[in-house]
Write an enzyme that holds these catalytic residues in place. Sequence first.
Site, PDB file in Angstrom:
ATOM      1  N   TYR A 151     -50.303  34.286  49.362  1.00 20.68           N
ATOM      2  CA  TYR A 151     -48.956  35.362  49.488  1.00 20.68           C
ATOM      3  C   TYR A 151     -48.104  34.082  48.995  1.00 20.68           C
ATOM      4  O   TYR A 151     -46.851  34.047  48.490  1.00 20.68           O
ATOM      5  CB  TYR A 151     -49.224  35.213  50.588  1.00 20.68           C
ATOM      6  N   SER A 196     -60.508  33.610  44.816  1.00 18.93           N
ATOM      7  CA  SER A 196     -61.202  34.746  46.441  1.00 18.93           C
ATOM      8  C   SER A 196     -60.598  35.106  47.173  1.00 18.93           C
ATOM      9  O   SER A 196     -61.039  36.536  47.933  1.00 18.93           O
ATOM     10  CB  SER A 196     -61.777  33.575  47.159  1.00 18.93           C
ATOM     11  N   THR A 197     -59.597  35.192  47.390  1.00 15.47           N
ATOM     12  CA  THR A 197     -58.848  36.007  48.931  1.00 15.47           C
ATOM     13  C   THR A 197     -56.862  36.128  48.038  1.00 15.47           C
ATOM     14  O   THR A 197     -56.712  36.801  48.496  1.00 15.47           O
ATOM     15  CB  THR A 197     -58.031  34.598  49.571  1.00 15.47           C
ATOM     16  N   TYR A 245     -59.410  24.779  60.765  1.00 15.80           N
ATOM     17  CA  TYR A 245     -59.100  24.648  60.357  1.00 15.80           C
ATOM     18  C   TYR A 245     -57.640  23.623  60.148  1.00 15.80           C
ATOM     19  O   TYR A 245     -56.958  23.320  59.374  1.00 15.80           O
ATOM     20  CB  TYR A 245     -58.299  25.772  60.436  1.00 15.80           C
ATOM     21  N   ARG A 283     -55.405  35.293  76.182  1.00 17.08           N
ATOM     22  CA  ARG A 283     -56.105  34.471  75.172  1.00 17.08           C
ATOM     23  C   ARG A 283     -56.426  33.403  75.856  1.00 17.08           C
ATOM     24  O   ARG A 283     -55.499  32.578  75.163  1.00 17.08           O
ATOM     25  CB  ARG A 283     -56.524  35.146  73.894  1.00 17.08           C
ATOM     26  N   ALA A 284     -57.627  33.088  75.924  1.00 18.66           N
ATOM     27  CA  ALA A 284     -57.738  30.922  76.161  1.00 18.66           C
ATOM     28  C   ALA A 284     -56.995  30.379  75.181  1.00 18.66           C
ATOM     29  O   ALA A 284     -57.214  30.702  73.943  1.00 18.66           O
ATOM     30  CB  ALA A 284     -58.679  31.404  76.224  1.00 18.66           C
ATOM     31  N   ASP A 325     -53.961  29.440  74.472  1.00 18.83           N
ATOM     32  CA  ASP A 325     -52.463  30.084  73.795  1.00 18.83           C
ATOM     33  C   ASP A 325     -51.335  29.829  74.487  1.00 18.83           C
ATOM     34  O   ASP A 325     -51.474  30.362  75.986  1.00 18.83           O
ATOM     35  CB  ASP A 325     -52.534  31.993  73.673  1.00 18.83           C
TER      36      ASP A 325
END
Length: 320
Positions: free
Chosen positions: A11, A34-35, A138, A276-277, A279
Amino acid sequence: MKLLVTGGAGYVGSVCAARLVEAGHDVVVVDDLSTGHADAIPDGCKFVEADIAEAAGDLLAEPFDGVLHFAAKSLVGESMENPQKYWHGNVVTSLRLLDAMREHGTPRLVFSSTAATYGEPEIELITEDSPTDPTNTYGATKLAIDHAITSYAAAHGIGAASLRYFNVAGAHGAIGERHTVETHLIPIVLQVALGQRDQVQIFGEDWPTADGTCVRDYIHVTDLADAHLLALKGTQPGQHRIYNLGNGTGFSVKQVIDTCREVTGHPIPAKVAPRRAGDPATLVASSQAAREELGWQPQRADLGVIVRDAWEFTRARHQA
């Protein structure tokens, strides 16, 4: 300049490659697909289908003026479940690229980093001096690469810049966001408008923000690509500069959904779900350094413009 773009079928990489071609540069894209998507590679680029970890040495044996490095694994959840894929795919690959640059004397590098290197900061406006404390694999791999670039730049005279940003959205003409696994808010909301999802979830509406939903920074992909070109031009031998990129103001989840409703004309049902935990309530990047040192000024900062461009791309692909 003759430039190598790794991950140039993805992207952000493909939009950056397009902007480089439009600026008159000689561009070679390397991607293992791959992506990424082969049809996203802009006209005017030479394309090499390969794993950059294996091909970097041979590719850079032909002189290049610089590298723009986008190739990476980037799913946060997957990085926690399969960390070895990220340490090898991101860090080892980048080290091999840096070694090839050192061996062949490639002088410039712009690295697509991430604001995930900061983790969950308690401050609302994040600067380059904010503590780095990634909360997922990541982000940790991207921070490790940043450290490696600093060392290589100082020891081998490479001029380098790392760009850290949060949420990228929008489209550049026929090039836009299309992930097999979609985790980003704007494309998810637009999938509801297309009938591909029944509703969008809002994770908590009791946050300490103006409307009770989380606030995040969004940057148009074309503005982001332009920052890469400016960073490339601004590199200095032996120096590694780090820049945060964002609009400087954030938009709430409700603002994003309401803007998508306005742009698409679709009601876009939304359901409130538990928080969500992990955030944070607000994450916004300060881009002051990029504005002052690079002369970068986002031209598409309006949320309506960002959503409109994303919607036009998404709808065109759906109708094709």
